[in-house]
Design an enzyme around this catalytic site. Structure first.
Site, short mmCIF file in Angstrom:
data_model
loop_
_atom_site.label_atom_id
_atom_site.label_comp_id
_atom_site.label_asym_id
_atom_site.label_seq_id
_atom_site.Cartn_x
_atom_site.Cartn_y
_atom_site.Cartn_z
N CYS A 25 3.48 -10.00 -1.05
CA CYS A 25 2.57 -9.51 -1.72
C CYS A 25 2.69 -9.53 -3.21
O CYS A 25 3.66 -9.95 -3.63
CB CYS A 25 1.55 -8.20 -1.56
SG CYS A 25 1.04 -7.83 0.36
N HIS B 9 -1.97 -5.35 -4.86
CA HIS B 9 -1.94 -3.80 -4.71
C HIS B 9 -1.08 -3.14 -5.79
O HIS B 9 -0.17 -3.83 -6.40
CB HIS B 9 -1.77 -3.56 -3.37
CG HIS B 9 -0.23 -3.86 -2.77
ND1 HIS B 9 0.73 -3.26 -3.42
CD2 HIS B 9 0.14 -4.94 -1.89
CE1 HIS B 9 1.84 -3.63 -2.78
NE2 HIS B 9 1.31 -4.80 -1.92
#
Length: 513
Positions: A158, A150
């Site tokens: 992440c 992202h």
């Protein structure tokens, strides 16, 4: 864009986004047109240079230690071509797989991204789910989920990019999906699978798992195609299918597998070369280490852009802890080195066999020549004898010429003429001249019997020829069927003297210095 600016701007989801960021990369956001951003013109130009199109299938490779996110595109022949690398703004955790919910670990392994995992409504600008946990993770009971790639440069387990980067990556994946690609493979590695990295991390507790990932990486690199990925017996298997139709079960033993022999051979060869290099580096003094991060890392491109990164205080240089090469039992703790030693031994044995075969092939013509009829051998001996004659002359010894040496016999009349001139000066009669010739004929035989061999011992080549002469071709000088050398020499000198008795005397010849 900073995470906090994002949260403030997206007020309805600000509290939810901030709360979820503490545990994972779950994100919700309002719909927007960001998901429809086109692929930038400069990236389209790179595709044209690589011989691919924007609609062709896509593949992702990511590396945590180097903080790189690579995009590959498929050529018309099915092989993948490297397109470009995006420097990673932030990844969290340590090197190694994700194990449980909340460990802030970015996962490692082979994952599949489908169109349903694309999130155009992300609170982190744009995002897509990598597909953790996969069958391998589930076989080990690893927990957690919603691991994303992202924007917002913020990570809690992440792979975090900048907003601009994720917009471009999202557009590339979206275009491939729109053209019919069903899933996009993401290969997530702790580091680039080089011999240098494997040598440094050879004692890390995760090395066995990383060797499995390297096998998948090797399959991709040698074949140039996306490897098929399966899991059985709680291990990854690549480019393999069940030979009896039994489906692969991640937690059960592997059924008989059918593999591509050509690819397997190339992978094995590459692995042998890499393992040999690992062993070489270890022998050269590369220390095994354990690398410890405070909380992940980022690409050097972002070192000066601290304001864009979440938790910048944790982005410090990792600590490398040196590990001992041997355990208390004195055995190597490194499975990489154990494999390397075995393969190095096999490689050395194979190289030796090749060298022996090559040497035998080179010796074959020599053996055939040795089996041929022997006219060449006397010539060799004659050449050798000529060499020893000249050396013997320099040392004061004279070798009696044999009947089969016409070159020496032709030289004799000149020597006899010189002797005649000397005799004429001294006032000797022809009779005394003949007696001197007879004496000189008998003299070499005595010298040959008493004097040491002067020339044969001077060179190794002479020794070898002398030692081989009796076995290969009997010397004509030692033939017992012939007359003794002394009598042959005397008779020949007498004949020469008789034949030249009427030749006019030559002018005096100056002595050589």
């Amino acid at each position: 864009m900073n995470l906090f600016r994002n949260v403030g701007r997206l007020a309805p989801w600000g509290l939810v986004g901030a709360t979820l960021a503490l545990s994972a990369c779950n994100d919700l956001g309002s719909g927007s047109q960001r998901a429809l951003s086109p692929i930038p013109p400069e990236t389209l130009a790179l595709m044209e240079q690589a011989g691919v199109t924007k609609e062709s299938p896509t593949l992702i490779r990511s590396y945590k230690k180097e903080a790189e996110f690579q995009i590959w595109k498929q050529r018309p022949d099915g092989r993948y071509a490297y397109l470009k690398t995006f420097p990673m703004c932030r990844w969290s955790g340590q090197l190694g797989p994700k194990v449980r919910e909340g460990d802030r670990q970015a996962p490692e392994g082979f994952y599949s991204i489908t169109p349903g995992q694309m999130n155009p409504n992300s609170a982190y600008y744009l995002s897509f789910n990598v597909g953790y946990p996969n069958a391998y993770d589930r076989a080990y009971g690893h927990s957690g989920g919603s691991i994303m790639v992202h924007g917002a440069c913020s990570s809690a387990g992440c792979f975090s990019m900048t907003d601009r980067q994720i917009a471009e990556i999202y557009a590339i994946l979206r275009t491939s999906f729109n053209n019919g690609q069903r899933s996009i493979q993401m290969q997530s590695y702790p580091f680039k699978m080089t011999a240098e990295n494997l040598a440094k991390h050879r004692l890390d507790p995760n090395i066995g798992f990383w060797k499995q990932l390297k096998e998948g990486s090797d399959h991709f690199e040698v074949a140039g195609k996306e490897p098929s990925v399966g899991v059985c017996n709680r291990r990854y298997v690549f480019d393999a299918t069940s030979a009896n139709g039994q489906p692969l079960d991640a937690g059960a033993a592997c059924p008989p597998l059918r593999r591509n022999a050509e690819i397997e051979t190339q992978v094995a060869q590459k692995a042998a070369v890499d393992d040999a290099k690992v062993a070489e580096l270890a022998a050269a003094g590369v220390r095994p280490v354990r690398v410890v991060y405070q909380d992940g890392g980022q690409h050097p491109d972002f070192y000066a852009r601290v304001a864009e990164v979440s938790r910048p205080e944790t982005l410090v240089a990792p600590l490398e802890i040196a590990l001992e090469e041997k355990s208390s039992g004195g055995k190597s703790r490194s499975p990489v080195l154990a494999i390397s030693a075995t393969r190095l031994a096999a490689k050395a044995k194979k190289e030796t066999e090749i060298k022996v075969a090559a040497a035998a092939a080179e010796q074959a013509p020599v053996a055939k020549a040795a089996e041929a009829p022997a006219p060449a051998e006397p010539a060799k001996l004659g050449a050798f004898a000529g060499a020893t004659d000249s050396i013997g002359g320099l040392l004061g010894f004279r070798k009696e010429p044999a009947p089969s040496e016409p070159a020496v016999a032709k030289a004799e009349p000149i020597k006899s003429e010189a002797a005649k001139l000397e005799s004429a000066k001294a006032g000797e009669s022809p009779k005394s001249e003949k007696s001197e010739v007879a004496k000189s004929a008998a003299k070499p035989a005595t010298a040959k019997a008493t004097a040491p061999k002067p020339a044969v011992t001077k060179t190794a080549a002479g020794q070898a020829a002398a030692s081989q002469a009796p076995a290969s071709a009997p010397s004509h000088r030692a033939d017992p069927a012939k007359k003794p050398q002394a009598s042959l020499g005397a008779e020949r000198h007498a004949k020469v003297a008789s034949a030249t008795a009427g030749v006019p005397a030559l002018p005096p010849v100056s002595a050589r210095p």
